[in-house]
Write an enzyme that holds these catalytic residues in place. Structure first.
Site, PDB file in Angstrom:
ATOM      1  N   CYS A   1      38.953  90.789 -26.772  1.00 44.33           N
ATOM      2  CA  CYS A   1      37.820  91.264 -27.579  1.00 44.33           C
ATOM      3  C   CYS A   1      36.512  90.682 -27.045  1.00 44.33           C
ATOM      4  O   CYS A   1      36.375  89.462 -26.928  1.00 44.33           O
ATOM      5  CB  CYS A   1      38.012  90.864 -29.033  1.00 44.33           C
ATOM      6  SG  CYS A   1      36.692  91.466 -30.114  1.00 44.33           S
TER       7      CYS A   1
ATOM      8  N   GLY B   1      41.553 100.712 -19.243  1.00 43.49           N
ATOM      9  CA  GLY B   1      40.152 100.914 -18.917  1.00 43.49           C
ATOM     10  C   GLY B   1      39.899 102.242 -18.237  1.00 43.49           C
ATOM     11  O   GLY B   1      40.383 102.487 -17.138  1.00 43.49           O
TER      12      GLY B   1
ATOM     13  N   GLY C   1      42.937 103.412 -25.024  1.00 43.49           N
ATOM     14  CA  GLY C   1      42.034 103.122 -26.120  1.00 43.49           C
ATOM     15  C   GLY C   1      41.172 104.324 -26.434  1.00 43.49           C
ATOM     16  O   GLY C   1      41.616 105.318 -26.999  1.00 43.49           O
TER      17      GLY C   1
END
Length: 387
Positions: free
Chosen positions: A121, A223, A246
Site C-alpha cells: 500500500c 501492474g 487490480g
C-alpha cells in the site's frame, strides 16, 4: 459478443500455493470499497481464480471490530471454493494473533484457504507511519511479521504482496523476496512500481523478471494488466507464475473470463454490447443490494457506473441520473433508455480506475536510518479495515 484473435499456444499451468491449487493462475487484488462479497461473486461468475477480500487490519480483527468482522465473512461460494484474506499489520505479535483467529477460530465463518500480507500500500496515511510499502525497508521487522504469520497459519499458505521499493534509491523487493522464501511464504506478488510512483506512469515489469530469477518461489506479476493479452505478455516477458489483477477489472468483471481463456491457450475475448454490459451492471447492483439492502447497495453501485460505461456514447443526463440511482427499478429503467451499441474497442488496453502523479513518500522521522531495527513503528496500526 466475443472476438476471436489469432490462436495462441501460450498456456499457464495452475498456481500451487501449498495445498491450494489456483487454476487459472489469476488473483483478484484487494481494492478498498470494491472487492466486497458482491464484486467477488460477480467476477467468479465469469471465470475461476483466487478472489481476495478487502484488506483487513490485524489490529481491528484482534480487537473484534464489528465492521471488520462483517467484512471478513466468506460467501457460500467462497466457503466451497476457498476463501482468501489479505491482512495489513506492522506488529508481528498482532499479525500472528490475527492469523490464529482466522485459522483456529474461523472468525470468517470458514477456515481460509489462503492468507496474503499487504506490504504494497503506497498511500500517505499508511507509509507516514511506516506501514504498507514503507515497511519492507525495515527488513528484520518484515522478516518477523512474515515468520509470525507463517507459523500461525500452519498448513494454510501465506503469501506476500509488495512493491519495487520506496523509491529508486531505496529498493526492497529482492530482499523481501529472499526473506519471504526463507520464512516459508508460498509466493510473492510484485507490483511494478515504487511507492513514490503511486499509480502514475507505466509499470516496470523488469524487476518482476529479476525477482523470478532471484528466488525459487512462485512470483506473481502485478501492474498495468488491462487486457488478457497484457497478462500473456507479462508472463512471457517475466516468467512469472501468475498475474494479480487490480484496476483492470473495474467495470469489466468479464476480464476474468478472458484471462481463463488466454491461460488455456484460447483466443476468444469478450466484447459485450451495451445491452450486455447493462445486464452485468444490474446484476452487480442486485448482488450489492442483497448484501447491503437496496438503498445502500444501489448507492454503493454508483461509483462503478463510469467504469462500466467508459467509451460508450451515453448522454451526460443519463450518466448523471445513473450516478444518483437509489433503487434497482430506477437503475433498470435508466439502462433501458440507452440504445444498444457495440463495445468501444478504442478503450481497450487503456488505464482504468485511479491515477496519480508521483510524489515523495511520507515516512516516519528516521525511518531510513536503520534497516535492521526490529521495532514496530509507533502508532502505525490502522484501526479500521478496507484501506
Amino acid at each position: 459478443m466475443t472476438a476471436t484473435l489469432e490462436p495462441t499456444t501460450t498456456a499457464l499451468p495452475p498456481l500451487r500455493l501449498g495445498p491450494l491449487t489456483v487454476d487459472p493462475a489469476v488473483v483478484l487484488a484487494p481494492m478498498a470499497g470494491i472487492t466486497n462479497p458482491a464484486f467477488r461473486t460477480l467476477c467468479r461468475e465469469f471465470g475461476a481464480g483466487l478472489y481476495v477480500c478487502e484488506m483487513i487490519t490485524t489490529r481491528a480483527l484482534v480487537e473484534r471490530n464489528e465492521k471488520t468482522l462483517r467484512m471478513i465473512r466468506a460467501t457460500p461460494e467462497e466457503a466451497a471454493a476457498g476463501f482468501s484474506v489479505q491482512l495489513y499489520g506492522v506488529d508481528p505479535a498482532t499479525v500472528g494473533r490475527a492469523v490464529e483467529m482466522l485459522v483456529d477460530e474461523e472468525v470468517a465463518g470458514v477456515r481460509p484457504a489462503h492468507v496474503d500480507l499487504n506490504f504494497g500500500c503506497p498511500v500517505p496515511k499508511v507509509t507516514r507511519k511506516g506501514g504498507g510499502s514503507a515497511l519492507p525497508w525495515r527488513r528484520v521487522l518484515f522478516r518477523d511479521i512474515v515468520r509470525a504469520a507463517v507459523r500461525a497459519a500452519r498448513d494454510v499458505p501465506v503469501t506476500v504482496k509488495t512493491r519495487i521499493g520506496i523509491d529508486a534509491d531505496h529498493v526492497t523487493y529482492l530482499d523481501a523476496g529472499r526473506i519471504a522464501r526463507d520464512e516459508g511464504a508460498a509466493a510473492i506478488t510484485l507490483h511494478g512500481r515504487t511507492a513514490d510512483q503511486l499509480y502514475s506512469g507505466t509499470a516496470d515489469w523488469a524487476p518482476i523478471a529479476r525477482l523470478v530469477e532471484a528466488v525459487d518461489l512462485p512470483v506473481l506479476g502485478n501492474g498495468d494488466v488491462w487486457e488478457a493479452d497484457d497478462a500473456l505478455r507479462l508472463v512471457r516477458e517475466t516468467g512469472c507464475a501468475g498475474v494479480v489483477i487490480g484496476r483492470g477489472c473495474l467495470g469489466r468483471p468479464w476480464l476474468f473470463g478472458d484471462l481463463a481463456a488466454a491461460f488455456a491457450g484460447e483466443s476468444r475475448r469478450a466484447l459485450p454490447t451495451l445491452r450486455e454490459v447493462a445486464a452485468v451492471m444490474h446484476r452487480h447492483a442486485q448482488l450489492l443490494s442483497a448484501e447491503q439492502g437496496e438503498l445502500h447497495g444501489c448507492t454503493d453501485f454508483r461509483k462503478h457506473v463510469a467504469w462500466y460505461l467508459k467509451g460508450f456514447a451515453v448522454g451526460s443526463d443519463v450518466r448523471r441520473a445513473l450516478a444518483m440511482v437509489s433503487s434497482l427499478d430506477e437503475l433498470a429503467g435508466l439502462l433501458e433508455r440507452i440504445p444498444d451499441q457495440p463495445y468501444p474497442t478504442a478503450v481497450l488496453g487503456g488505464p482504468r480506475g485511479r491515477t496519480s502523479s508521483p510524489r515523495p513518500v511520507a515516512l516516519p522521522e528516521g525511518w531510513l536510518d536503520d534497516r535492521d531495527d526490529p521495532r514496530p513503528p509507533a502508532g502505525a496500526e490502522l484501526e479500521t479495515s478496507g484501506g
